[in-house]
Structures are given as C-alpha cells and as structure tokens.
Motif scaffolding. Structure first.
Motif, PDB file in Angstrom:
ATOM      1  N   ALA A   1      24.650 -17.045 -25.309  1.00  0.00           N
ATOM      2  CA  ALA A   1      25.569 -17.617 -26.404  1.00  0.00           C
ATOM      3  C   ALA A   1      26.660 -16.253 -26.686  1.00  0.00           C
ATOM      4  N   THR A   2      27.908 -16.260 -26.448  1.00  0.00           N
ATOM      5  CA  THR A   2      28.598 -15.264 -26.585  1.00  0.00           C
ATOM      6  C   THR A   2      29.862 -15.279 -27.032  1.00  0.00           C
ATOM      7  N   GLU A   3      29.972 -16.573 -27.835  1.00  0.00           N
ATOM      8  CA  GLU A   3      31.182 -16.956 -28.287  1.00  0.00           C
ATOM      9  C   GLU A   3      31.674 -16.011 -29.528  1.00  0.00           C
ATOM     10  N   PHE A   4      30.421 -15.554 -30.218  1.00  0.00           N
ATOM     11  CA  PHE A   4      30.593 -14.889 -31.495  1.00  0.00           C
ATOM     12  C   PHE A   4      30.052 -13.810 -31.257  1.00  0.00           C
TER      13      PHE A   4
ATOM     14  N   MET B   1      34.520 -12.623 -34.288  1.00  0.00           N
ATOM     15  CA  MET B   1      34.725 -12.752 -32.790  1.00  0.00           C
ATOM     16  C   MET B   1      34.538 -11.693 -31.971  1.00  0.00           C
TER      17      MET B   1
ATOM     18  N   ASP C   1      22.065 -20.729 -25.236  1.00  0.00           N
ATOM     19  CA  ASP C   1      22.652 -22.022 -25.185  1.00  0.00           C
ATOM     20  C   ASP C   1      21.350 -22.682 -24.551  1.00  0.00           C
TER      21      ASP C   1
ATOM     22  N   ARG D   1      32.477 -24.075 -35.223  1.00  0.00           N
ATOM     23  CA  ARG D   1      33.389 -24.230 -36.407  1.00  0.00           C
ATOM     24  C   ARG D   1      33.722 -25.642 -36.778  1.00  0.00           C
TER      25      ARG D   1
ATOM     26  N   ARG E   1      26.126 -22.970 -30.093  1.00  0.00           N
ATOM     27  CA  ARG E   1      27.196 -24.215 -29.868  1.00  0.00           C
ATOM     28  C   ARG E   1      28.486 -23.535 -29.435  1.00  0.00           C
ATOM     29  N   GLY E   2      28.764 -22.412 -30.000  1.00  0.00           N
ATOM     30  CA  GLY E   2      29.981 -21.555 -29.482  1.00  0.00           C
ATOM     31  C   GLY E   2      31.306 -22.262 -30.012  1.00  0.00           C
ATOM     32  N   THR E   3      32.333 -22.595 -28.960  1.00  0.00           N
ATOM     33  CA  THR E   3      33.553 -23.158 -29.409  1.00  0.00           C
ATOM     34  C   THR E   3      33.575 -24.336 -30.539  1.00  0.00           C
TER      35      THR E   3
END
Length: 255
Positions: free
Chosen positions: A193-196, A239, A186, A224, A219-221
């Motif tokens: 970054a760990t959102e995906f 995910m 980030d 989309r 960007r994460g959340t």
C-alpha cells in the motif's frame, strides 16, 4: 527503572521494538510490581505470537503442528479480536501475510493496551504506555497539563507533522513507510500500500485504533471516507507528495 517523587519511567526492548512506560503518579511498591508484571506480559506475548520464532504458538499453529484448542487463552482472544477487526474493516485488516498466519497488525496494540491496564490497576492512573510508537494514554501528564504527543513527519526527518493534545484516556497509532518502507500490504492483491506516507489514527483504546490505522492505510484512497464513518475515531494523514489531510473532528486534538 528511574523514578522520582512524582513519577517513574521504564524502557524495555521486546517484540522486535522498544516499549516504554512513562508513569506520572507517585511511585509505590504496587506500581513497581506492576511495571515488572507488564514487562513479563510483553515477553510472554513475544514468546506466544512472534512469527520470527519457530517455537511460538502462532508459528506452530500456522504450520499445523498444533490446533487452536492447544493454544493458551490469549491466542483465542487475539484471533477473535482480529476477526472482529476484519469484519469492521470490510476485510482491509487481515491476519494473513503471504499466506502465513500473522496477527501482528493487532498484537502490538493489544499488548500495549494490556500493559497499560496492568499499570492502571495498580494505581498508575496518569500514564503513557508506548509500544514502538503507538501509545495508550491515560488521564493527564500533570494536574495542569495534558499529554502532548509529537507525530514525526515521514518525509522531513527531525520535523513534526502535527502535535496531538490529550487530556483523557485515548490511543494514538501511526502506520507509515518512514522506518520500515512499504510493509503494509493490500490484503486483496498482496501488493504494498503506497497511498500514504503516514496515517495517524486517534481512538479510545489502542487495540482497535492500531488495527484501524493499518486497515485504513491498506485501503488507500477510500481510507479517509471510511475513517469518517467511525464513531470516536479521528485521523491525520501525510501523503507521499507532502500534502496532508485530517478528518472532520481531528482539530479538537491536533495542532
């Protein structure tokens, strides 16, 4: 460099990864020369931009030993494209990593696209140029068959998460944690970054497609919703819990 009456393939280890050219046109002397030209380009890009080489232009520029005006034209071009990507992603694409100048989030895609253009100019119009898993595709695999690209599942080794069908010039870039761990940061916090688990983006050309995949992953959340605003780009995500999603237009390519 194996070739047949209907195609030519070449693999090159450079830039810390593997590049490959899959050319489905009948080999000609011009195409053979173009492959060598593309290989030379990739090695030059490595020499100019590698952050692991103390003598590269980008390393010397970062240390303040030289100024931008002392650098070759490709450094100016890449940094200008990086600035464009930073603006287009609201700062989620960044050329600094831990305070070090590092445009590698764009360089590999840019180099892959440039190599593809060299092949195309020599008459290789049906090609797949692969830069470490990020692809610049042109036209079709055969007259009757589109390109079909399997996207590896980041959580299930040996399985595919989806298959992308391409029958035109387009690019496919994937950012993920499967091979290199949580290496995308980030840019606002410096944390991984760990959102995906993986995020694949489809676009017209690889330079910006690759940069956008990196930025959306970081960007994460909000990745989309941001991707949905981009004209000409679609995405597929896995995910960490194994769930998947895709942007509204992805179904025209994915299976």
């Amino acid at each position: 460099m194996p070739d047949t009456a209907t195609g030519l393939r070449h693999v090159e280890h450079v830039m810390g990864t593997v590049f490959s050219f899959d050319i489905r046109d009948k080999p000609t002397p011009a195409i053979h020369d173009a492959v060598q030209g593309a290989v030379q380009l990739l090695h030059r890009v490595d020499a100019v931009f590698s952050t692991y080489r103390a003598d590269s232009y980008i390393s010397r520029l970062d240390r303040g030993e030289i100024r931008l005006g002392d650098c070759p034209p490709e450094v100016h071009e890449v940094l200008a494209l990086c600035a464009q990507a930073t603006r287009a992603t609201d700062g989620w694409f960044s050329t600094t990593s831990g305070g070090i100048l590092d445009p590698s989030g764009l360089v590999k895609g840019w180099a892959t696209e440039a190599a593809s253009l060299i092949l195309h100019a020599a008459g290789a119009h049906n090609t797949c140029t692969n830069g470490g898993g990020d692809l610049q595709l042109r036209s079709r695999a055969t007259i009757s068959s589109p390109w079909r690209v399997g996207i590896a599942h980041p959580l299930r080794p040996g399985e595919l998460a989806t298959v992308i069908t391409a029958d035109r010039t387009m690019a496919i870039a994937t950012s993920g944690t499967a091979e290199r761990g949580a290496h995308i940061l980030d840019p606002h916090t410096g944390t991984p970054a760990t959102e995906f688990a993986a995020l694949t983006v489809i676009g017209p050309t690889l330079t910006m497609t690759d940069a956008y995949a990196t930025a959306a992953f970081a960007r994460g959340t909000g990745g989309r919703d941001w991707l949905e605003t981009l004209d000409g780009y679609e995405a597929f995500a896995v995910m960490p819990n194994g769930r998947t999603w895709q942007t509204s237009g992805f179904s025209q390519y994915g299976a």
